[in-house]
Design an enzyme around this catalytic site. Structure first.
Site, PDB file in Angstrom:
ATOM      1  N   GLY A  12       0.785  -1.231   0.000  1.00 40.60           N
ATOM      2  CA  GLY A  12       0.000   0.000   0.000  1.00 40.60           C
ATOM      3  C   GLY A  12       0.814   1.278   0.000  1.00 40.60           C
ATOM      4  CG  ASN A  14       1.289   3.524  -5.749  1.00 37.83           C
ATOM      5  OD1 ASN A  14       1.965   4.508  -5.997  1.00 37.83           O
ATOM      6  ND2 ASN A  14       1.470   2.378  -6.367  1.00 37.83           N
ATOM      7  CG  LEU A  91      -0.859  -7.452  -8.054  1.00 37.39           C
ATOM      8  CD1 LEU A  91       0.290  -8.261  -7.462  1.00 37.39           C
ATOM      9  CD2 LEU A  91      -0.401  -6.679  -9.287  1.00 37.39           C
ATOM     10  CG  ASN A 108      -3.920   0.334 -13.013  1.00 39.61           C
ATOM     11  OD1 ASN A 108      -3.769  -0.101 -11.876  1.00 39.61           O
ATOM     12  ND2 ASN A 108      -3.142  -0.035 -14.017  1.00 39.61           N
ATOM     13  CG  HIS A 110       1.389  -0.121 -15.939  1.00 44.20           C
ATOM     14  ND1 HIS A 110       1.171  -1.443 -15.609  1.00 44.20           N
ATOM     15  CD2 HIS A 110       2.400  -0.113 -16.841  1.00 44.20           C
ATOM     16  CE1 HIS A 110       2.008  -2.206 -16.308  1.00 44.20           C
ATOM     17  NE2 HIS A 110       2.758  -1.420 -17.053  1.00 44.20           N
ATOM     18  CG  ASP A 151      -1.796  -2.167 -18.161  1.00 45.66           C
ATOM     19  OD1 ASP A 151      -2.404  -1.804 -17.147  1.00 45.66           O
ATOM     20  OD2 ASP A 151      -0.912  -3.042 -18.141  1.00 45.66           O
TER      21      ASP A 151
END
Length: 200
Positions: A12, A14, A91, A108, A110, A151
């Site tokens: 965690g 982020n 994930l 999201n 990436h 993505d």
């Protein structure tokens, strides 16, 4: 006030960057209402609880099949009437029903400059291993909207990070997080919360 839910699988970091940005006022008009992980041992859940945020584990392994898991996940998310869902190192494939229901409301982060090193199989350390194997001089991170592809949704923000001589996948991963992910994810939430993101 933008009602935000965060989905995360691991430590965690982020999520912590977003919490810190909210605490210091660089994210305004937004609050995290719930944090959900597929991993009951994810430290992200502890980070959320330390901030007084409801935190739950909803793991595919606790259900007979994927459909039951997806149903429970969507039910729990719906409970919080969220305006934005943030995938912060989550994930697990997001169910199509959620993508349709929350169209243009899921983002999201990436760890590459999409379209490089993204799509199936590119997650976590694998992204940085691939970047080093290819010999790129610049990598970075991307915040994008989530669509039915992997993505492939519209890009909101990107930030470049230099690849240094002697980098390992681990050192590169750390620098991409510090110099890119932890910066652009809070920025993206701030833009959305204040209606400043470009039309999508």
């Amino acid at each position: 006030m933008l009602r935000v839910g965060v989905l995360v699988s691991g430590g965690g970091t982020n999520l912590q960057a977003v919490l810190d940005a909210m605490d210091c006022g660089s994210i305004t008009n937004a609050e995290i209402k719930v944090v959900i992980s597929n991993n009951r041992n994810a430290y992200a859940l502890e980070r959320a609880r330390n901030h007084g945020i409801p935190a739950f584990c909803i793991s595919p392994g606790d259900f007979k099949g994927r459909e039951e898991f997806y149903e429970e996940l969507l039910l729990r998310i719906d409970e919080y009437c969220l305006d934005l869902i943030v995938l912060a190192g989550y994930l697990v494939t997001v169910p199509a029903a959620m993508i349709q229901k929350y169209k243009n409301r899921i983002i999201n982060v990436h760890p590459s400059l999409i379209p490089a090193f993204c799509g199936k199989g590119y997650y976590g350390l694998k992204v940085h291993e691939a970047a080093l194997a290819r010999g790129v001089k610049v990598t970075g991170a991307t915040v994008h909207y989530v669509d039915e592809g992997m993505d492939t949704g519209p890009i909101l923000l990107q930030k470049a990070v230099e690849v240094l001589k002697g980098d390992t996948p681990e050192s590169l991963q750390r620098r991409v997080m510090e110099e890119a992910e932890w910066q652009i994810l809070p920025q993206a939430i701030q833009l959305i919360a204040n209606g400043q993101e470009e039309s999508r």
